[in-house]
Design a protein around this motif. Structure first.
Motif, mmCIF file in Angstrom:
data_model
loop_
_atom_site.group_PDB
_atom_site.id
_atom_site.type_symbol
_atom_site.label_atom_id
_atom_site.label_comp_id
_atom_site.label_asym_id
_atom_site.label_seq_id
_atom_site.Cartn_x
_atom_site.Cartn_y
_atom_site.Cartn_z
ATOM 1 N N LEU A 1 0.843 -1.195 0.000
ATOM 2 C CA LEU A 1 0.000 0.000 0.000
ATOM 3 C C LEU A 1 0.878 1.245 0.000
ATOM 4 C CD1 LEU A 1 -2.552 -1.181 2.715
ATOM 5 C CD2 LEU A 1 -3.129 -0.655 0.335
ATOM 6 N N ASP A 2 0.297 2.375 -0.364
ATOM 7 C CA ASP A 2 0.971 3.663 -0.247
ATOM 8 C C ASP A 2 1.213 3.942 1.246
ATOM 9 O OD1 ASP A 2 1.233 6.548 0.161
ATOM 10 O OD2 ASP A 2 0.632 6.756 -1.945
ATOM 11 N N PRO A 3 2.474 4.248 1.642
ATOM 12 C CA PRO A 3 2.761 4.445 3.076
ATOM 13 C C PRO A 3 1.911 5.556 3.702
ATOM 14 C CG PRO A 3 4.797 4.443 1.774
ATOM 15 C CD PRO A 3 3.663 4.417 0.794
ATOM 16 N N ARG A 4 1.539 6.551 2.895
ATOM 17 C CA ARG A 4 0.711 7.633 3.444
ATOM 18 C C ARG A 4 -0.703 7.128 3.713
ATOM 19 N NH1 ARG A 4 1.624 11.392 -1.582
ATOM 20 N NH2 ARG A 4 1.055 9.362 -2.448
ATOM 21 N N GLU A 5 -1.222 6.282 2.802
ATOM 22 C CA GLU A 5 -2.541 5.701 3.055
ATOM 23 C C GLU A 5 -2.473 4.757 4.258
ATOM 24 O OE1 GLU A 5 -4.441 3.747 -0.296
ATOM 25 O OE2 GLU A 5 -6.099 3.076 0.975
ATOM 26 N N MET A 6 -1.361 3.999 4.357
ATOM 27 C CA MET A 6 -1.197 3.080 5.501
ATOM 28 C C MET A 6 -1.193 3.863 6.808
ATOM 29 S SD MET A 6 -0.952 -0.236 6.007
ATOM 30 C CE MET A 6 -1.556 -0.483 7.693
ATOM 31 N N GLU A 7 -0.573 5.033 6.815
ATOM 32 C CA GLU A 7 -0.568 5.877 8.019
ATOM 33 C C GLU A 7 -2.008 6.254 8.401
ATOM 34 O OE1 GLU A 7 1.739 6.767 10.160
ATOM 35 O OE2 GLU A 7 0.279 7.989 11.282
ATOM 36 N N LEU A 8 -2.796 6.636 7.398
ATOM 37 C CA LEU A 8 -4.194 6.995 7.672
ATOM 38 C C LEU A 8 -4.988 5.780 8.175
ATOM 39 C CD1 LEU A 8 -4.960 9.274 4.576
ATOM 40 C CD2 LEU A 8 -4.683 10.017 6.965
ATOM 41 N N ILE A 9 -4.687 4.616 7.593
ATOM 42 C CA ILE A 9 -5.365 3.391 8.049
ATOM 43 C C ILE A 9 -5.077 3.167 9.533
ATOM 44 C CG2 ILE A 9 -5.421 0.866 7.820
ATOM 45 C CD1 ILE A 9 -4.740 1.307 4.793
ATOM 46 N N LEU A 10 -3.797 3.319 9.920
ATOM 47 C CA LEU A 10 -3.426 3.121 11.322
ATOM 48 C C LEU A 10 -4.146 4.127 12.224
ATOM 49 C CD1 LEU A 10 0.405 2.391 10.971
ATOM 50 C CD2 LEU A 10 -1.328 0.845 11.925
ATOM 51 N N GLN A 11 -4.277 5.363 11.748
ATOM 52 C CA GLN A 11 -4.951 6.385 12.555
ATOM 53 C C GLN A 11 -6.455 6.117 12.668
ATOM 54 O OE1 GLN A 11 -4.029 10.290 10.957
ATOM 55 N NE2 GLN A 11 -1.823 9.906 11.030
ATOM 56 N N GLU A 12 -7.035 5.550 11.610
ATOM 57 C CA GLU A 12 -8.489 5.383 11.565
ATOM 58 C C GLU A 12 -8.988 4.104 12.223
ATOM 59 O OE1 GLU A 12 -11.267 7.112 9.803
ATOM 60 O OE2 GLU A 12 -9.886 8.699 10.377
ATOM 61 N N CYS A 13 -8.199 3.030 12.141
ATOM 62 C CA CYS A 13 -8.755 1.720 12.517
ATOM 63 C C CYS A 13 -8.592 1.429 14.004
ATOM 64 C CB CYS A 13 -8.112 0.609 11.685
ATOM 65 S SG CYS A 13 -6.503 0.089 12.277
ATOM 66 N N ASP A 14 -9.409 0.464 14.476
ATOM 67 C CA ASP A 14 -9.267 -0.024 15.842
ATOM 68 C C ASP A 14 -8.228 -1.137 15.912
ATOM 69 O OD1 ASP A 14 -11.492 1.635 16.299
ATOM 70 O OD2 ASP A 14 -12.884 -0.018 15.942
ATOM 71 N N GLU A 15 -8.172 -1.959 14.868
ATOM 72 C CA GLU A 15 -7.307 -3.142 14.860
ATOM 73 C C GLU A 15 -6.955 -3.524 13.440
ATOM 74 O OE1 GLU A 15 -8.226 -6.977 17.019
ATOM 75 O OE2 GLU A 15 -9.758 -5.670 17.890
ATOM 76 N N ILE A 16 -5.783 -4.143 13.238
ATOM 77 C CA ILE A 16 -5.430 -4.745 11.950
ATOM 78 C C ILE A 16 -5.214 -6.238 12.169
ATOM 79 C CG2 ILE A 16 -3.727 -4.842 10.081
ATOM 80 C CD1 ILE A 16 -3.136 -1.953 10.463
ATOM 81 N N PHE A 17 -5.791 -7.045 11.303
ATOM 82 C CA PHE A 17 -5.700 -8.499 11.439
ATOM 83 C C PHE A 17 -4.762 -9.168 10.490
ATOM 84 C CE2 PHE A 17 -9.722 -7.519 13.019
ATOM 85 C CZ PHE A 17 -9.703 -8.244 14.174
ATOM 86 N N GLY A 18 -4.493 -8.519 9.389
ATOM 87 C CA GLY A 18 -3.740 -9.185 8.345
ATOM 88 C C GLY A 18 -4.134 -8.527 7.051
ATOM 89 N N GLY A 19 -4.013 -9.258 5.962
ATOM 90 C CA GLY A 19 -4.425 -8.670 4.704
ATOM 91 C C GLY A 19 -3.852 -9.408 3.526
ATOM 92 N N VAL A 20 -4.044 -8.809 2.376
ATOM 93 C CA VAL A 20 -3.510 -9.335 1.123
ATOM 94 C C VAL A 20 -2.891 -8.149 0.392
ATOM 95 C CG1 VAL A 20 -5.136 -11.249 0.870
ATOM 96 C CG2 VAL A 20 -5.771 -8.976 0.049
ATOM 97 N N PRO A 21 -2.136 -8.384 -0.684
ATOM 98 C CA PRO A 21 -1.566 -7.247 -1.411
ATOM 99 C C PRO A 21 -2.657 -6.254 -1.813
ATOM 100 C CG PRO A 21 -0.589 -9.296 -2.175
ATOM 101 C CD PRO A 21 -1.684 -9.676 -1.231
ATOM 102 N N GLY A 22 -2.529 -5.018 -1.353
ATOM 103 C CA GLY A 22 -3.499 -3.992 -1.708
ATOM 104 C C GLY A 22 -4.589 -3.754 -0.683
ATOM 105 N N ALA A 23 -4.684 -4.630 0.326
ATOM 106 C CA ALA A 23 -5.733 -4.442 1.332
ATOM 107 C C ALA A 23 -5.283 -4.930 2.702
ATOM 108 C CB ALA A 23 -7.014 -5.159 0.913
ATOM 109 N N ALA A 24 -5.312 -4.014 3.679
ATOM 110 C CA ALA A 24 -5.115 -4.409 5.066
ATOM 111 C C ALA A 24 -6.490 -4.649 5.668
ATOM 112 C CB ALA A 24 -4.385 -3.308 5.835
ATOM 113 N N LEU A 25 -6.618 -5.772 6.373
ATOM 114 C CA LEU A 25 -7.912 -6.156 6.943
ATOM 115 C C LEU A 25 -8.020 -5.532 8.335
ATOM 116 C CD1 LEU A 25 -10.461 -7.867 6.728
ATOM 117 C CD2 LEU A 25 -9.122 -9.859 7.394
ATOM 118 N N THR A 26 -8.958 -4.618 8.500
ATOM 119 C CA THR A 26 -9.059 -3.901 9.770
ATOM 120 C C THR A 26 -10.457 -4.008 10.372
ATOM 121 O OG1 THR A 26 -9.975 -1.767 9.023
ATOM 122 C CG2 THR A 26 -7.599 -2.111 8.716
ATOM 123 N N ILE A 27 -10.529 -3.718 11.658
ATOM 124 C CA ILE A 27 -11.818 -3.378 12.268
ATOM 125 C C ILE A 27 -11.793 -1.880 12.499
ATOM 126 C CG2 ILE A 27 -13.289 -3.622 14.303
ATOM 127 C CD1 ILE A 27 -12.588 -6.473 14.465
#
Lengths: 258, 258
Positions: free
Chosen positions: B80-106
């Protein structure tokens, strides 16, 4: 009201109780007539899997099932009836795990708790297995109804599924005929003219979810719904339902094998 | 056509492009009038989350985001784009895993790939975060439209999700107001008079899936759909969306933590 705006109608089709050996296509066509509904080109019929399976003699008396040792073991693990567990093993392609009351399986290419076996809407002591080949069931029903009503329609066999971490069941298409079940929106453009990259629309699944609004899960005798005005593309072939590849699926790749 | 059969209608609502700071409720009410549609009691409005988020200033310019070390590491892992990944970390409650192009979050109690962050339907270089509180967004829109149209309606904020091992997106309700989002069918009876035990109906999710048939994912400018004749129970309170408990969920209990 202007006609250049998207507009969709759904009609619940009430039928008599479907019994083993019934011609469900004929019963639905009769019920449509009785309700004064005339099919038109591009209409879609969504039919619940349980009455389809019942008409195809997929009812099993649990007392007739002799559970294997493996079934007894797994039944204890997932707190299921060993006879039902035996049927699950016979029906499914794979078991991944589960929770008390539900074994998580892949059955005919689709994630299905307990291989889609259900004791609701079955006579006492019986369970209903999924239709043997929902794709063929859909194709057969479509042929009968198209011949009789002289128009080109789509037919979908629908089931219910829970979504991960969600409460409640939504619709899923387990067999389709005469429509494009998944639309590929890649190569189209967003509101800002940027090309969409990975968006596919599960049109058939959404049609089943829509139909389930009128179907009910309990004893409501609305086993089919006529959808008019949907964007589903009606095509005169039986398309296989495409499924996500396992490697691409973000859930699957994170699921432990049992 | 007899009127004692279930019947449902859906009207797609076309609007101008929604911009940051817009009053989306007002725009939808104006568009309804322009299309000659008058709201009635028990109507349900389904509104896509992306225009709601846009109106709430949830657009972020990626060039303004400075990724943390953790974001750079996870961005590489999930491609993923590191800037989008940063936003994902800020937005999500949890990350479980993922596949290329998608981090699986709650994110806000719901499974959401990439925390629901989307670059479709955003200006070039921007992404849209989910509405901060979709429940409150729904409640605010409902209050405005009910006051203006003088009737009792339900409002749902809808998003798209893939289902496990399925191709294509279906609908999911991320916020509701004024309706019972999940109907509990336990205690009702099947066709054979047997009591149903565990069936809950995800009415709100099914309404979103139905609406998505008319919405389109790409640049179609149908951000809202009016649903008339649905079985959704309109109630004059803001109900919280109930979610499956994690322990009960047959998917969750089989998902590895990343």
């Amino acid at each position: 009201m202007k006609t250049d705006h998207p507009f969709l109608q759904m009609f619940g089709i009430k039928t008599p109780l479907i019994k083993p050996g019934d011609n469900i296509a004929e019963i639905i066509a009769n019920s449509l007539e009785k309700q004064g509904l005339q099919l038109q080109d591009n209409d879609v019929l969504v039919i619940a899997e349980s009455p389809v399976a019942t008409s195809e003699h997929r009812l099993v008396l649990l007392d007739d099932v002799r559970p294997s040792e493996k079934a007894v073991h797994l039944a204890e693990k997932y707190q299921l009836d060993p006879r039902e567990m035996e049927l699950i093993l016979q029906e499914c392609d794979e078991i991944f795990g589960g929770v008390p009351g539900a074994a998580l399986t892949i059955t005919r290419g689709t994630l299905a708790p307990n291989a889609g076996i259900d004791s609701s809407n079955a006579p006492d002591g019986y369970v209903v297995l999924l239709p043997k080949n929902p794709q063929e069931s859909a194709a057969g029903i479509r042929r009968y109804i198209q011949d009789r009503c002289n128009c080109k329609i789509g037919v979908i066999i629908g089931d219910s599924r829970t979504q991960p971490l969600r409460l409640g069941c939504v619709g899923i298409a387990i067999g389709t005929s005469g429509i494009v079940p998944v639309e590929d929106a890649r190569g189209t453009f967003d509101l800002f003219g940027k090309e969409l990259k990975i968006t596919r629309k599960a049109v058939a699944d959404n049609l089943v979810s829509a139909a389930q609004l009128l179907m009910g899960e309990a004893g409501e005798s609305v086993p089919a719904v006529l959808i008019r005005g949907s964007p589903a593309r009606v095509v005169d072939t039986d398309m296989e339902m495409p499924l996500f590849s396992r490697d691409e699926c973000m859930y699957y790749s994170n699921i432990r094998k049992a």
